[in-house]
Design an enzyme around this catalytic site. Structure first.
Site, short mmCIF file in Angstrom:
data_model
loop_
_atom_site.label_atom_id
_atom_site.label_comp_id
_atom_site.label_asym_id
_atom_site.label_seq_id
_atom_site.Cartn_x
_atom_site.Cartn_y
_atom_site.Cartn_z
CG HIS A 1 69.29 -94.43 27.86
ND1 HIS A 1 70.03 -93.49 28.30
CD2 HIS A 1 68.30 -93.83 27.06
CE1 HIS A 1 69.39 -92.25 28.21
NE2 HIS A 1 68.42 -92.76 27.23
CG ASP B 1 58.36 -87.47 35.40
OD1 ASP B 1 59.47 -87.61 35.72
OD2 ASP B 1 57.94 -86.32 34.87
CG ASP C 1 58.74 -86.84 28.76
OD1 ASP C 1 59.45 -87.85 28.91
OD2 ASP C 1 57.95 -86.38 29.57
CG PHE D 1 55.77 -89.78 29.18
CD1 PHE D 1 57.07 -89.58 28.62
CD2 PHE D 1 54.82 -90.15 28.41
CE1 PHE D 1 57.17 -90.05 27.29
CE2 PHE D 1 55.13 -90.41 27.08
CZ PHE D 1 56.26 -90.46 26.47
N1 LIG Z 1 58.20 -87.81 32.13
C1 LIG Z 1 59.38 -88.82 32.05
N2 LIG Z 1 59.30 -89.37 33.03
C2 LIG Z 1 59.91 -90.62 33.24
C3 LIG Z 1 60.89 -91.00 32.25
C4 LIG Z 1 61.77 -91.95 32.84
C5 LIG Z 1 62.97 -92.98 31.99
N3 LIG Z 1 62.88 -92.77 30.69
C6 LIG Z 1 63.89 -93.03 29.83
C7 LIG Z 1 63.65 -93.78 28.67
C8 LIG Z 1 64.00 -92.83 27.75
C9 LIG Z 1 64.43 -91.47 28.18
O1 LIG Z 1 65.45 -91.05 27.37
C10 LIG Z 1 64.76 -91.95 29.50
O2 LIG Z 1 66.36 -92.21 29.41
C11 LIG Z 1 61.63 -92.59 34.05
N4 LIG Z 1 60.47 -91.36 34.32
C12 LIG Z 1 59.77 -91.30 35.57
O3 LIG Z 1 60.70 -90.46 36.42
C13 LIG Z 1 60.34 -90.81 37.76
C14 LIG Z 1 61.95 -91.48 38.21
O4 LIG Z 1 62.86 -90.58 38.30
P1 LIG Z 1 64.21 -90.96 39.16
O5 LIG Z 1 63.57 -91.51 40.65
O6 LIG Z 1 64.95 -89.64 39.11
O7 LIG Z 1 64.63 -92.23 38.50
C15 LIG Z 1 59.46 -92.09 37.87
O8 LIG Z 1 58.10 -91.04 37.86
C16 LIG Z 1 59.36 -92.41 36.62
O9 LIG Z 1 57.92 -92.98 36.11
C17 LIG Z 1 60.99 -90.23 31.08
O10 LIG Z 1 61.84 -90.48 30.24
N5 LIG Z 1 60.07 -89.19 30.99
#
Ligand SMILES: Nc1nc2c(c(CN[C@H]3C=C[C@H](O)[C@@H]3O)cn2[C@@H]2O[C@H](COP(=O)(O)O)[C@@H](O)[C@H]2O)c(=O)[nH]1
Length: 365
Positions: free
Chosen positions: A66, A263, A339, A261
């Site tokens: 990324h 979210d 995830d 996670f």
């Molecule tokens: N379950 C889960 N939640 C994640 C991520 C990530 C970023 N991870 C990066 C790293 C490795 C991965 O490959 C991703 O590229 C952010 N979040 C959550 O999302 C929300 C933001 O959303 P939006 O407003 O649309 O950007 C916010 O609650 C944030 O805490 C994840 O991976 N899993």
């Protein structure tokens, strides 16, 4: 095929996991009224995800690919990841509900001529301040207002769209001060010392984080019982594991204990894929962009059932992989990789997920 047994009342997660989050997720899923986990949906979603992951050859090496993530797995990367996951919450805009608001009126960060929103806006803001010579990832620097004033933090998160600000900026500053002080007073100024103290166990590290850093304590009372969701504490561990590709500081003997996670993005994708199903009442609530209080029944059901659904997806995809001896296709499969894949999928298909995300304002996700 996973059976009812996996999700039945006889299944006792107490024997199967040391991670309190998985037990909590199971309890929530067994008592959920407005969110279901249809097993036929799990089967269909599993084969769809398996085929998508196979073509993408998804693995931990994707994390550093990324553009805004660190490219070198070193101690600086650990400090960067800690700060990002300390602040990795609540990017959705109140303006979202007004359909005629254009994207560029919402909070966004411009970095290297690119505009970023959501999670990526946080990474961009931190990378931009590093390029501007601000040692923003150094805990002793961000612990105190004398070295890093609130005004400079406001400047770090300045938005490229006027009159818009990153949500919960005051709370983010409080998290920065709290965590900066804990790291400088108890862990010799770096999260690396928490990692070392964990003795290569992610269950240990999870406990160190939630015992020492109050702003990671994503815990709720559900039906009179304490449940643990620990979204930011777990993604902090997962990001270190992925950045180091499971080696060196990223080596955790029990990494498979980490859950999805909880979210506000992945539940949307899980619903789109059919792995979870919302009641009509919940769908209408989401469509009205109603706020769901942190810790409310509907919000906890969405989060807890999402964790449990990913657990069932993981088992079913593992079974398919073994059956089709696709191990080389998906070298590592655990809830983290699943995830991350589903989250990236959600971002890629953001306009076709078919269901609104749930709006909870909280520092926990
Ligand atoms: N379950 C889960 N939640 C994640 C991520 C990530 C970023 N991870 C990066 C790293 C490795 C991965 O490959 C991703 O590229 C952010 N979040 C959550 O999302 C929300 C933001 O959303 P939006 O407003 O649309 O950007 C916010 O609650 C944030 O805490 C994840 O991976 N899993």
């Amino acid at each position: 095929m996973i059976t009812q047994n996996d999700a039945s009342t006889t299944y006792d997660p107490l024997n199967l996991s040391l991670n309190p989050v998985l037990k909590s997720a199971y309890l929530i899923s067994q008592n959920s009224q407005d969110v279901q986990i249809p097993l036929d949906g799990i089967y269909q979603a599993s084969s769809k995800i398996y085929n998508l992951m196979k073509t993408k050859k998804y693995s931990t090496s994707n994390w550093k690919k990324h553009e805004l993530h660190p490219k070198t797995a070193d101690e600086k990367a650990i400090d960067w990841i800690f700060l990002v996951d300390l602040l990795n919450f609540s990017f959705w805009s109140d303006l979202d509900k007004d359909t005629d608001i254009s994207e560029n009126q919402k909070f966004s960060i411009t970095f290297k001529n690119q505009q970023y929103t959501g999670y990526w806006s946080l990474c961009a803001a931190i990378n931009r301040s590093i390029e501007e010579g601000i040692p923003i990832t150094t805990p002793s620097f961000y612990a105190s207002e004398t070295s890093l004033s609130d005004q400079v933090i406001h400047h770090i998160f300045r938005s490229s769209s006027p009159n818009s600000q990153i949500p919960l900026l005051k709370e983010r500053i409080e998290c920065i001060r709290e965590a900066g002080n804990v790291l400088t007073t108890k862990f010799d100024g770096s999260f690396i010392n928490c990692v070392k103290a964990s003795n290569k166990s992610c269950v240990n590290l999870l406990k160190i984080i939630v015992d020492n850093f109050p702003c990671f304590r994503d815990e709720i009372i559900f039906l009179g019982k304490k449940v643990y969701l620990y979204k930011r504490a777990q993604i902090l561990i997962a990001d270190i594991w992925a950045c180091f590709e499971g080696k060196g500081y990223g080596e955790f003997k029990d990494i498979d204990e980490i859950t999805m996670f909880a979210d506000y993005r992945v539940p949307q994708a899980l619903h789109h894929l059919g792995a979870i199903k919302y009641s009509d009442n919940l769908i209408k609530t989401l469509e009205r962009h109603e706020l769901l209080e942190y810790g409310s029944r509907l919000e906890v059901e969405i989060r807890g059932c999402s964790i449990w659904a990913v657990e069932l997806l993981k088992r079913e995809i593992k079974r398919i992989t073994e059956q089709e001896n696709g191990q080389d296709m998906i070298p590592v499969l655990n809830a983290i990789v699943l995830d991350f894949f589903i989250w990236d999928f959600a971002k890629e298909h953001i306009n076709e997920l078919g269901v609104e995300f749930h709006r909870t304002r909280s520092i926990y996700y």
